[in-house]
Design a protein around this motif. Structure first.
Motif, PDB file in Angstrom:
ATOM      1  N   PHE A   9      27.485 -21.712-151.486  1.00  0.00           N
ATOM      2  CA  PHE A   9      26.929 -21.826-152.841  1.00  0.00           C
ATOM      3  C   PHE A   9      28.013 -22.314-153.808  1.00  0.00           C
ATOM      4  O   PHE A   9      29.216 -22.200-153.524  1.00  0.00           O
ATOM      5  CB  PHE A   9      26.430 -20.438-153.279  1.00  0.00           C
ATOM      6  CG  PHE A   9      25.456 -20.476-154.431  1.00  0.00           C
ATOM      7  CD1 PHE A   9      24.119 -20.807-154.208  1.00  0.00           C
ATOM      8  CD2 PHE A   9      25.870 -20.185-155.723  1.00  0.00           C
ATOM      9  CE1 PHE A   9      23.214 -20.857-155.265  1.00  0.00           C
ATOM     10  CE2 PHE A   9      24.969 -20.225-156.790  1.00  0.00           C
ATOM     11  CZ  PHE A   9      23.642 -20.561-156.563  1.00  0.00           C
ATOM     12  N   MET A  10      27.551 -22.847-154.938  1.00  0.00           N
ATOM     13  CA  MET A  10      28.478 -23.229-156.017  1.00  0.00           C
ATOM     14  C   MET A  10      29.404 -22.045-156.335  1.00  0.00           C
ATOM     15  O   MET A  10      28.938 -20.908-156.409  1.00  0.00           O
ATOM     16  CB  MET A  10      27.674 -23.576-157.285  1.00  0.00           C
ATOM     17  CG  MET A  10      26.791 -24.778-157.131  1.00  0.00           C
ATOM     18  SD  MET A  10      25.615 -24.958-158.511  1.00  0.00           S
ATOM     19  CE  MET A  10      24.157 -24.145-157.851  1.00  0.00           C
ATOM     20  N   LYS A  14      34.717 -23.770-152.044  1.00  0.00           N
ATOM     21  CA  LYS A  14      34.786 -24.784-150.977  1.00  0.00           C
ATOM     22  C   LYS A  14      35.879 -25.828-151.235  1.00  0.00           C
ATOM     23  O   LYS A  14      36.631 -26.176-150.328  1.00  0.00           O
ATOM     24  CB  LYS A  14      33.435 -25.504-150.835  1.00  0.00           C
ATOM     25  CG  LYS A  14      32.275 -24.575-150.490  1.00  0.00           C
ATOM     26  CD  LYS A  14      30.959 -25.331-150.510  1.00  0.00           C
ATOM     27  CE  LYS A  14      30.638 -25.920-151.849  1.00  0.00           C
ATOM     28  NZ  LYS A  14      29.778 -25.256-152.741  1.00  0.00           N
ATOM     29  N   ASP A  33      30.828 -34.248-152.967  1.00  0.00           N
ATOM     30  CA  ASP A  33      30.349 -34.470-154.343  1.00  0.00           C
ATOM     31  C   ASP A  33      31.147 -35.585-155.024  1.00  0.00           C
ATOM     32  O   ASP A  33      30.585 -36.395-155.755  1.00  0.00           O
ATOM     33  CB  ASP A  33      30.457 -33.186-155.176  1.00  0.00           C
ATOM     34  CG  ASP A  33      29.268 -32.255-154.935  1.00  0.00           C
ATOM     35  OD1 ASP A  33      28.272 -32.706-154.341  1.00  0.00           O
ATOM     36  OD2 ASP A  33      29.342 -31.089-155.343  1.00  0.00           O
ATOM     37  N   ILE A  44      28.011 -36.311-161.324  1.00  0.00           N
ATOM     38  CA  ILE A  44      26.855 -35.630-160.714  1.00  0.00           C
ATOM     39  C   ILE A  44      25.869 -35.221-161.814  1.00  0.00           C
ATOM     40  O   ILE A  44      24.661 -35.338-161.651  1.00  0.00           O
ATOM     41  CB  ILE A  44      27.344 -34.364-159.965  1.00  0.00           C
ATOM     42  CG1 ILE A  44      28.396 -34.729-158.943  1.00  0.00           C
ATOM     43  CG2 ILE A  44      26.168 -33.588-159.385  1.00  0.00           C
ATOM     44  CD1 ILE A  44      28.006 -34.857-157.548  1.00  0.00           C
ATOM     45  N   PHE A  48      21.826 -36.274-162.060  1.00  0.00           N
ATOM     46  CA  PHE A  48      20.714 -35.328-162.265  1.00  0.00           C
ATOM     47  C   PHE A  48      19.954 -35.669-163.546  1.00  0.00           C
ATOM     48  O   PHE A  48      18.730 -35.684-163.554  1.00  0.00           O
ATOM     49  CB  PHE A  48      21.234 -33.884-162.358  1.00  0.00           C
ATOM     50  CG  PHE A  48      21.334 -33.163-161.041  1.00  0.00           C
ATOM     51  CD1 PHE A  48      22.378 -33.431-160.158  1.00  0.00           C
ATOM     52  CD2 PHE A  48      20.408 -32.206-160.670  1.00  0.00           C
ATOM     53  CE1 PHE A  48      22.500 -32.759-158.949  1.00  0.00           C
ATOM     54  CE2 PHE A  48      20.508 -31.527-159.459  1.00  0.00           C
ATOM     55  CZ  PHE A  48      21.551 -31.795-158.606  1.00  0.00           C
ATOM     56  N   THR A  77      31.256 -29.664-148.915  1.00  0.00           N
ATOM     57  CA  THR A  77      29.910 -30.159-149.235  1.00  0.00           C
ATOM     58  C   THR A  77      29.404 -29.506-150.521  1.00  0.00           C
ATOM     59  O   THR A  77      29.872 -28.438-150.911  1.00  0.00           O
ATOM     60  CB  THR A  77      28.931 -29.811-148.094  1.00  0.00           C
ATOM     61  OG1 THR A  77      28.869 -28.384-147.957  1.00  0.00           O
ATOM     62  CG2 THR A  77      29.379 -30.419-146.782  1.00  0.00           C
ATOM     63  N   GLY A  78      28.414 -30.120-151.149  1.00  0.00           N
ATOM     64  CA  GLY A  78      27.791 -29.505-152.320  1.00  0.00           C
ATOM     65  C   GLY A  78      26.933 -28.318-151.880  1.00  0.00           C
ATOM     66  O   GLY A  78      26.464 -28.278-150.736  1.00  0.00           O
ATOM     67  N   GLY A  79      26.736 -27.386-152.787  1.00  0.00           N
ATOM     68  CA  GLY A  79      26.038 -26.140-152.445  1.00  0.00           C
ATOM     69  C   GLY A  79      24.640 -26.305-151.875  1.00  0.00           C
ATOM     70  O   GLY A  79      24.158 -25.433-151.146  1.00  0.00           O
ATOM     71  N   GLY A  80      23.984 -27.424-152.190  1.00  0.00           N
ATOM     72  CA  GLY A  80      22.613 -27.596-151.719  1.00  0.00           C
ATOM     73  C   GLY A  80      22.496 -28.518-150.517  1.00  0.00           C
ATOM     74  O   GLY A  80      21.393 -28.783-150.031  1.00  0.00           O
ATOM     75  N   ARG A 117      27.602 -28.048-163.376  1.00  0.00           N
ATOM     76  CA  ARG A 117      26.556 -27.771-162.378  1.00  0.00           C
ATOM     77  C   ARG A 117      25.170 -27.813-163.012  1.00  0.00           C
ATOM     78  O   ARG A 117      24.734 -26.833-163.625  1.00  0.00           O
ATOM     79  CB  ARG A 117      26.758 -26.377-161.765  1.00  0.00           C
ATOM     80  CG  ARG A 117      27.576 -26.291-160.500  1.00  0.00           C
ATOM     81  CD  ARG A 117      29.018 -26.466-160.714  1.00  0.00           C
ATOM     82  NE  ARG A 117      29.800 -26.171-159.520  1.00  0.00           N
ATOM     83  CZ  ARG A 117      31.061 -25.779-159.589  1.00  0.00           C
ATOM     84  NH1 ARG A 117      31.656 -25.636-160.746  1.00  0.00           N
ATOM     85  NH2 ARG A 117      31.735 -25.550-158.485  1.00  0.00           N
ATOM     86  N   PRO A 118      24.455 -28.930-162.844  1.00  0.00           N
ATOM     87  CA  PRO A 118      23.145 -29.083-163.495  1.00  0.00           C
ATOM     88  C   PRO A 118      22.165 -27.955-163.149  1.00  0.00           C
ATOM     89  O   PRO A 118      21.376 -27.542-164.001  1.00  0.00           O
ATOM     90  CB  PRO A 118      22.616 -30.404-162.935  1.00  0.00           C
ATOM     91  CG  PRO A 118      23.801 -31.115-162.401  1.00  0.00           C
ATOM     92  CD  PRO A 118      24.820 -30.101-162.042  1.00  0.00           C
ATOM     93  N   LEU A 119      22.237 -27.428-161.925  1.00  0.00           N
ATOM     94  CA  LEU A 119      21.238 -26.428-161.528  1.00  0.00           C
ATOM     95  C   LEU A 119      21.474 -25.068-162.183  1.00  0.00           C
ATOM     96  O   LEU A 119      20.589 -24.217-162.171  1.00  0.00           O
ATOM     97  CB  LEU A 119      21.203 -26.275-160.001  1.00  0.00           C
ATOM     98  CG  LEU A 119      20.757 -27.528-159.244  1.00  0.00           C
ATOM     99  CD1 LEU A 119      20.775 -27.298-157.738  1.00  0.00           C
ATOM    100  CD2 LEU A 119      19.345 -27.943-159.681  1.00  0.00           C
TER     101      LEU A 119
HETATM  102  C1  S3P Z   1      24.579 -28.199-155.995  1.00  0.00           C
HETATM  103  C2  S3P Z   1      25.913 -27.912-155.922  1.00  0.00           C
HETATM  104  C3  S3P Z   1      26.963 -28.788-156.490  1.00  0.00           C
HETATM  105  C4  S3P Z   1      26.466 -30.235-156.564  1.00  0.00           C
HETATM  106  C5  S3P Z   1      25.155 -30.302-157.270  1.00  0.00           C
HETATM  107  C6  S3P Z   1      24.063 -29.444-156.584  1.00  0.00           C
HETATM  108  C7  S3P Z   1      23.611 -27.244-155.408  1.00  0.00           C
HETATM  109  O1  S3P Z   1      28.127 -28.739-155.682  1.00  0.00           O
HETATM  110  O2  S3P Z   1      26.348 -30.767-155.270  1.00  0.00           O
HETATM  111  O3  S3P Z   1      25.350 -29.883-158.587  1.00  0.00           O
HETATM  112  O4  S3P Z   1      22.446 -27.623-155.170  1.00  0.00           O
HETATM  113  O5  S3P Z   1      23.998 -26.077-155.166  1.00  0.00           O
HETATM  114  P1  S3P Z   1      29.181 -27.497-155.667  1.00  0.00           P
HETATM  115  O6  S3P Z   1      28.643 -26.495-154.695  1.00  0.00           O
HETATM  116  O7  S3P Z   1      30.422 -28.127-155.163  1.00  0.00           O
HETATM  117  O8  S3P Z   1      29.291 -26.998-157.027  1.00  0.00           O
END
Ligand code: S3P
Length: 169
Positions: A9-10, A14, A33, A44, A48, A77-80, A117-119
């Motif tokens: 997760f964010m 990582k 990212d 990023i 979004f 990797t990004g959190g998602g 972090r947009p989310l």
């Molecule tokens: C996201 C996490 C972000 C980035 C984007 C979406 C997510 O990466 O990929 O904002 O869906 O959890 P980090 O985990 O490096 O912040």
């Protein structure tokens, strides 16, 4: 040695852990990212804002599909990124997956004041973080090892990964 792919997760560390691990192993570090932003030519947040999450996920999947290297890489990797089964399959093919975890409280503390972090832009409450963690838990669990980073320093997490790698051979 195989590539090492960090998921989580964010705010689970990582990128920080990835950089330290790459340095320790003497190999290159790749932040997916950063690669996505470089490919898009914007941040990023802008992807979004202007094109939506689905476009971001497409770019993310393209980058993951292209992780191929003659050299060993540490990849953050990004959190998602783990949500897509195709991404997870490709990550398993590309190397060993190390999943970093943290409590919702620790994540909230680490991300206070973060605007990238947009989310979590409008809501960084424990409820929101815990709900996202619960939703993603099965995908994060799909890893070769999971390491809880709550209350730990980067060096502690690094040591745990190094001990595991030594054992794994
Ligand atoms: C996201 C996490 C972000 C980035 C984007 C979406 C997510 O990466 O990929 O904002 O869906 O959890 P980090 O985990 O490096 O912040």
């Amino acid at each position: 040695m195989k590539n090492i792919i960090l998921t989580g997760f964010m705010g689970t560390g990582k990128s920080s852990v990835g950089k330290a691990l790459a340095k320790q192993l003497g190999c290159r570090f790749a932040d997916l990212d950063e690669l996505i932003a470089a490919k898009a030519g914007v941040t990023i947040r802008e992807i979004f804002e202007h094109h939506g999450e689905s476009r971001f996920r497409e770019l993310e999947a393209d980058i993951i599909a292209g992780i191929e290297s003659d050299e060993v890489l540490v990849v953050s990797t990004g959190g998602g990124a783990v949500i897509s089964p195709d991404n997870r399959r490709r990550m398993h093919q590309a190397g060993r997956i190390v999943n970093l975890t943290a409590s919702a409280e620790a994540i909230q503390e680490r991300l206070i004041g973060d605007g990238t972090r947009p989310l979590l832009k409008d809501d960084k409450s424990i409820d929101k973080i815990a709900a996202m963690l619960a939703e993603r838990e099965p995908f994060y669990a799909d890893a070769d090892i999971r390491i809880d980073t709550t209350g730990k320093k980067i060096e502690d997490v690094l040591d745990e990964i190094l001990v595991w790698l030594k054992k794994e051979g």
